[in-house]
Enzyme design. Structure first.
Site, short mmCIF file in Angstrom:
data_model
loop_
_atom_site.label_atom_id
_atom_site.label_comp_id
_atom_site.label_asym_id
_atom_site.label_seq_id
_atom_site.Cartn_x
_atom_site.Cartn_y
_atom_site.Cartn_z
N GLU A 72 -3.75 1.04 -42.26
CA GLU A 72 -2.88 0.15 -41.79
C GLU A 72 -1.47 0.51 -41.97
OE1 GLU A 72 -2.22 -4.25 -43.97
OE2 GLU A 72 -3.65 -3.25 -44.72
N SER A 98 -3.06 -5.62 -40.83
CA SER A 98 -3.98 -6.77 -41.55
C SER A 98 -3.59 -7.79 -40.87
CB SER A 98 -3.54 -6.53 -42.90
OG SER A 98 -2.19 -7.17 -43.42
#
Length: 188
Positions: A72, A98
């Site tokens: 991420e 996210s």
């Protein structure tokens, strides 16, 4: 919807942007590429005032194969937004974001750099065009120049242990869910 799937010569198999989290002024953006091979490199550049208005940060080799594992890219995205650069710069990556991400951050570029996708061929200074309404993500480089770059391209392989090396060898691209495809895998 909150998400948009973009296509173009930079993301032939697609890319994902949380359009609901992008300010309307950034739904259309053209800028110059600043290329990084990790989130840490890009975050350092933002933190140390190396990014200018009009830059498009390109973070590659963070996809399923390249990461490996599709990390991420929260740190760089948070720095861009936190420094008030979310109307001046954009970020594109073969990594992921996210659900809490906001700002002009486009992820899941497929095919990824480690698989030889066009994101592997981007050079500093290349023009990148983003049009969220038209669902476009384009690299303004001629097909002939991209082929010239492809002829000399060598993939970056990040250090990894045996388990992650095996994962990277068998994982599918983000557009296919970044899963192990058993029919092509020695993991059966």
């Amino acid at each position: 919807g909150g998400l948009a799937i973009l296509h173009g010569n930079l993301a032939p198999k697609g890319a994902v942007v949380k359009q609901a989290g992008v300010k309307p002024s950034m739904h259309y953006f053209e800028g110059q590429a600043r290329v990084f091979t990790s989130m840490e490199e890009a975050s350092w550049a933002v933190s140390n005032d190396k990014i200018q208005k009009g830059d498009v940060l390109v973070i590659r080799y963070e996809g399923p194969k390249g990461g490996p594992g599709m990390r991420e890219m929260h740190m760089t995205c948070s720095l861009i937004v936190g420094r008030g650069m979310d109307e001046d710069c954009a970020l594109v990556t073969d990594g992921r974001f996210s659900g809490a991400t906001h700002g002009p951050c486009i992820g899941h570029i497929s095919p990824e750099a480690a698989a030889g996708g066009p994101i592997a061929l981007v050079e500093d200074g290349d023009e990148i065009f983003i049009d969220i309404a038209a669902r476009r993500l384009e690299l303004k480089v001629s097909p002939e120049e991209l082929e010239r770059r492809r002829a000399v391209w060598k993939p970056l392989v990040k250090p990894r242990g045996p388990a992650l090396a095996k994962y990277a060898a068998h994982v599918s691209s983000a557009d296919r869910g970044a899963i192990i495809e058993l029919e092509n895998s020695a993991c059966q």
